[in-house]
Design an enzyme around this catalytic site. Structure first.
Site, PDB file in Angstrom:
ATOM      1  CB  CYS A   1       9.908  -0.083   1.817  1.00 31.60           C
ATOM      2  SG  CYS A   1       9.949   0.642   0.164  1.00 31.60           S
TER       3      CYS A   1
ATOM      4  CD  GLU B   1      -5.713  -5.509   1.441  1.00 36.92           C
ATOM      5  OE1 GLU B   1      -5.265  -5.896   2.537  1.00 36.92           O
ATOM      6  OE2 GLU B   1      -5.164  -5.778   0.347  1.00 36.92           O
TER       7      GLU B   1
ATOM      8  CE  LYS C   1      -3.647  -8.492  -3.122  1.00 40.74           C
ATOM      9  NZ  LYS C   1      -4.494  -7.405  -2.546  1.00 40.74           N
TER      10      LYS C   1
ATOM     11  CG  PHE D   1      -0.265   0.559   2.471  1.00 42.72           C
ATOM     12  CD1 PHE D   1      -0.544   1.849   2.897  1.00 42.72           C
ATOM     13  CD2 PHE D   1       0.640  -0.196   3.202  1.00 42.72           C
ATOM     14  CE1 PHE D   1       0.056   2.363   4.031  1.00 42.72           C
ATOM     15  CE2 PHE D   1       1.238   0.307   4.331  1.00 42.72           C
ATOM     16  CZ  PHE D   1       0.947   1.596   4.761  1.00 42.72           C
TER      17      PHE D   1
END
Length: 523
Positions: free
Chosen positions: A494, A389, A386, A362
């Protein structure tokens, strides 16, 4: 004007057929073909149907008119009194076929041509006078209350002034309801409110996922953005306002299989597409990203929460990968070494793997998808993406631009969900390679599960930067750099460091550590 110019001027408008694709069920296939046909200026009907196996759709102007009346002497008075009949039928050859294959419905075009002009306004067509399901229900209720057809029609027009139906249509609906030949549930309507514009690829009616409030993020399957059949969803929250931006569906297993089928079906043709043609799509893609960069950055800010300046950097870093994909032709060159041994030549070639997949984290909603699918598809693979979410909007916007750039149906597919979709990606034998960016725990799990199936997998996990401060570093510049690098995006990325190494001793930087401690306590 010469003959050539005249022929070009009189050329009939082109009515495009729907693109081949896969659908979850028969009704979805029929609805897609019908809506696309309306956008092109023609109407389709069911010509043949075997409900569980095949459905054949054709233009409503197909076939020929057959006069079933007895022949009459043209010189007789009866012939002069008879009304001259006409017909809309032109024996139009247009025909598409939907067949059920392995639980999914596959659409193919048998004949995509027409022999008539498109409708200038779809409301001219008789089907535009039909009632929708809600209106049929109201007609039934008002009929039970004793209202006459003209009174019923008057009340319907109060709620919908654009209604084109007549009292005759109300009589027909009442008769069918009374005879039991029509139920409210299966009565389909076709009453678009816009003129049919040729070569318009968008449906006349807004897709269901755009009509919801908040909007529901669509899947991309076989070149079509479709609302998931799943009732379960996750809210996407704007961190700044705590308002719901959109809802992410938890994709069903049937939709996952449909996406895999679409990607697998598109692979043979896409891998044989010349690399220069694939590059041209990437050139167009990067042009469209530059055009819509404001929209992309704003979406990243709304869903992720990073500042608008940081969101622009997110998109621009991903754009650099697309620009790299524009030059992949030279990197696809193989190697050839003649006569490495007596009568032996050695050569190597680079070939696409097939269906690949990407699982995104994300923290960088735009750059991580752009790390993955542009390079993969330019090399000739098809792709299942994908997104996270928590902020899927940027990935969907990028997919819209990729489709607009000319990426064929099925080459790029997007599925939303959580653990179930990740497990399905790891376990499916049709997926040959997976790329993942995320936490160490998730990466270790995905690597173990996917590699056990023999897949190629790369996991970029557990990234944390370290800061090294030299003895002669500027205090003000260092403090600004450390604060930005450590706390940009609230530290939820990150590249946010957790360790500072002071070269030459810590004492000269003691006051800096106090400043950092103050920042830690106030952020």
């Amino acid at each position: 004007m010469d003959i050539q110019d005249s022929s070009e001027y009189n050329e009939q408008p082109l009515m495009l057929p729907p693109s081949p694709g896969t659908f979850v069920d028969r009704e979805e296939l029929i609805q897609h073909v019908g809506e696309f046909a309306v956008s092109q200026g023609y109407v389709v009907t069911i010509k043949q149907s075997k409900r569980d196996r095949v459905v054949v759709l054709g233009c409503d102007r197909g076939g020929v008119y057959r006069n079933r009346r007895k022949p009459v002497d043209e010189s007789s008075s009866e012939c002069s009194r008879r009304r001259k009949t006409g017909s809309r039928l032109t024996n139009c050859p247009f025909e598409v076929v939907g067949k059920k294959d392995d639980g999914l419905w596959v659409l193919s075009v048998k004949n995509g041509t027409h022999n008539h002009e498109p409708l200038k306004d779809i409301t001219e067509h008789p089907s535009a006078r039909r009632f929708n399901e809600k209106e049929v229900l109201l007609i039934k209720e008002m009929t039970d209350a004793g209202l006459k057809p003209r009174q019923i029609l008057k009340r319907l027009r109060q709620s919908n002034p654009e209604l084109l139906s007549t009292p005759k249509h109300v009589y027909n609906v009442k008769a069918k309801l009374r005879q039991g030949n029509m139920t409210v549930r299966n009565y389909k309507s076709l009453r678009p409110q816009k003129s049919a514009v040729r070569n318009n690829y968008l449906s006349v009616m807004e897709p269901s996922w755009r009509q919801r409030n908040p909007p529901r993020v669509p899947n991309l399957i076989g070149g079509r953005f479709v609302d998931s059949q799943s009732f379960a969803s996750i809210d996407v929250i704007n961190p700044a306002t705590q308002q719901i931006v959109s809802q992410v569906p938890l994709t069903t297993n049937e939709e996952f299989r449909a996406a895999i089928f679409a990607a697998k079906r598109a692979f043979p043709l896409w891998r044989n597409t010349p690399i220069t043609s694939r590059q041209r799509i990437m050139f167009k893609f990067q042009e469209l990203i530059r055009r819509d960069i404001d929209k992309l950055a704003l979406n990243v800010t709304h869903e992720h929460g990073k500042t608008l300046k940081d969101a622009y950097s997110d998109v621009l870093c991903g754009l650099e990968v697309v620009e790299h994909a524009c030059g992949l032709a030279s990197l696809q060159i193989g190697e050839f070494v003649p006569n490495v041994s007596n009568g032996v030549d050695s050569y190597s070639i680079r070939e696409p793997l097939g269906v690949c997949a990407g699982i995104c984290s994300f923290d960088f909603p735009a750059v991580i998808p752009l790390w993955m699918f542009p390079v993969a598809v330019t090399c000739g693979n098809t792709f299942i993406l994908k997104p996270s979410e928590m902020d899927p909007g940027a990935a969907v916007l990028l997919a819209e631009l990729a489709v607009e750039a000319g990426l064929p149906n099925g080459v790029l597919n997007i599925l939303h969900g959580t653990n179930d979709i990740i497990n399905a990606i790891c376990d499916d034998d049709n997926i040959k390679a997976i790329s993942f960016v995320g936490t160490s725990t998730a990466g270790a799990y995905i690597y173990a599960r996917a590699s056990a199936k023999g897949k190629r997998i790369q996991c970029n996990i557990g990234a944390k930067n370290h800061a090294v401060v030299m003895a002669d570093a500027s205090v003000d510049a260092t403090l600004n750099a450390l604060a930005t690098a450590g706390f940009g995006g609230a530290g939820q990325k990150c590249m946010a460091f957790s360790t500072i190494i002071f070269v030459g001793g810590f004492t000269p930087w003691y006051h800096v550590s106090l400043s950092l401690a103050f920042i830690y306590s106030t952020f």
